[in-house]
Scaffold this motif. Structure first.
Motif, PDB file in Angstrom:
ATOM      1  N   GLY A  58       2.180   2.491   4.364  1.00  0.00           N
ATOM      2  CA  GLY A  58       3.080   3.230   4.182  1.00  0.00           C
ATOM      3  C   GLY A  58       3.495   3.745   2.795  1.00  0.00           C
ATOM      4  O   GLY A  58       4.115   3.831   1.988  1.00  0.00           O
ATOM      5  N   THR A  59       2.795   2.193   1.453  1.00  0.00           N
ATOM      6  CA  THR A  59       2.701   3.516   0.315  1.00  0.00           C
ATOM      7  C   THR A  59       1.395   3.543  -0.116  1.00  0.00           C
ATOM      8  O   THR A  59       0.421   3.139   0.603  1.00  0.00           O
ATOM      9  CB  THR A  59       3.165   2.042  -0.676  1.00  0.00           C
ATOM     10  OG1 THR A  59       1.990   0.879  -0.780  1.00  0.00           O
ATOM     11  CG2 THR A  59       4.750   1.812  -0.280  1.00  0.00           C
ATOM     12  N   ASP A  60       1.506   4.242  -1.316  1.00  0.00           N
ATOM     13  CA  ASP A  60       0.334   4.310  -1.698  1.00  0.00           C
ATOM     14  C   ASP A  60      -0.503   2.661  -2.965  1.00  0.00           C
ATOM     15  O   ASP A  60      -1.276   2.383  -3.120  1.00  0.00           O
ATOM     16  CB  ASP A  60       0.255   5.707  -3.336  1.00  0.00           C
ATOM     17  CG  ASP A  60       0.028   7.093  -2.267  1.00  0.00           C
ATOM     18  OD1 ASP A  60       0.266   7.152  -1.508  1.00  0.00           O
ATOM     19  OD2 ASP A  60       0.148   7.774  -3.246  1.00  0.00           O
ATOM     20  N   MET A  61       0.768   2.699  -3.444  1.00  0.00           N
ATOM     21  CA  MET A  61       0.557   1.197  -4.143  1.00  0.00           C
ATOM     22  C   MET A  61       1.961   0.401  -4.253  1.00  0.00           C
ATOM     23  O   MET A  61       2.966   0.950  -4.672  1.00  0.00           O
ATOM     24  CB  MET A  61      -0.590   1.115  -5.544  1.00  0.00           C
ATOM     25  CG  MET A  61       0.796   1.678  -6.461  1.00  0.00           C
ATOM     26  SD  MET A  61      -0.461   1.829  -8.422  1.00  0.00           S
ATOM     27  CE  MET A  61      -1.878   3.120  -7.731  1.00  0.00           C
ATOM     28  N   VAL A  62       1.710  -0.543  -4.498  1.00  0.00           N
ATOM     29  CA  VAL A  62       3.178  -1.482  -5.195  1.00  0.00           C
ATOM     30  C   VAL A  62       2.555  -1.950  -6.167  1.00  0.00           C
ATOM     31  O   VAL A  62       2.074  -2.907  -6.065  1.00  0.00           O
ATOM     32  CB  VAL A  62       3.588  -2.210  -4.105  1.00  0.00           C
ATOM     33  CG1 VAL A  62       5.058  -3.636  -4.483  1.00  0.00           C
ATOM     34  CG2 VAL A  62       3.892  -1.543  -2.886  1.00  0.00           C
ATOM     35  N   LEU A  63       3.641  -2.214  -7.192  1.00  0.00           N
ATOM     36  CA  LEU A  63       3.126  -2.724  -8.411  1.00  0.00           C
ATOM     37  C   LEU A  63       4.600  -4.376  -8.552  1.00  0.00           C
ATOM     38  O   LEU A  63       5.337  -3.439  -8.465  1.00  0.00           O
ATOM     39  CB  LEU A  63       2.869  -2.741  -9.742  1.00  0.00           C
ATOM     40  CG  LEU A  63       2.541  -0.770  -9.420  1.00  0.00           C
ATOM     41  CD1 LEU A  63       2.348  -0.211 -11.277  1.00  0.00           C
ATOM     42  CD2 LEU A  63       0.898  -1.772  -9.148  1.00  0.00           C
TER      43      LEU A  63
END
Length: 154
Positions: free
Chosen positions: A32-37
């Motif tokens: 559901g996200t492109d990325m999480v940092l």
């Protein structure tokens, strides 16, 4: 932050953007996200600062998109306090910076969102920390947002 710190900020790419990642942060791919940092782990009970990038097809205006983003936050979050919604100039086109606090459990979280309507996509970059962490991390969030680059659609 100066460009001499560029080595401490390798670039992370999604399908639509690149964004610098602090060297001690980790990337997590979450559905559901492109990325999480994620910042380095903190002690139990302390919020872990993070940056979440999402995108979806969108053909409307940035004004309408920022209105949707604020309305969604107001409808979904507890004790929301809107701080600002400002034009965020960017070479790819003006975005919006939306800033607010909300309550999660017994913590007050501080959220900075940069929302863009670019190339038929709505791209949202959301940086979150606890309000007690803001002084230490606000400059970092600003640096990351200032260095977002949009990738050209193939």
């Amino acid at each position: 932050m100066s460009t001499s710190n560029a080595q401490a900020f390798p670039l992370e790419a999604s399908e639509h953007i690149t964004i610098p990642r602090p060297a001690d942060w980790t990337r997590q791919d979450t559905e559901g996200t492109d990325m999480v940092l994620l910042s380095p782990p903190v002690r139990a009970g302390v919020f872990r600062p993070n940056v979440v990038v999402t995108s979806q097809p969108y053909e409307g205006s940035i004004a309408k998109l920022s209105t949707f983003a604020m309305a969604a936050a107001l409808g979904e979050l507890t004790s929301l306090h809107l701080i600002a919604c400002n034009i965020w100039p960017h070479p790819a086109g003006d975005g919006r910076q939306i800033e607010y606090t909300h309550q999660m459990g017994n913590q007050i979280l501080h959220v900075q969102r940069w929302t863009f309507a670019v190339d038929g996509k709505a791209v949202d970059v959301t940086a979150t920390c606890s309000s007690t962490q803001l002084t230490a991390i606000d400059g970092l969030f600003g640096y990351l947002a200032a260095n977002i680059e949009f990738l050209k659609a193939a």
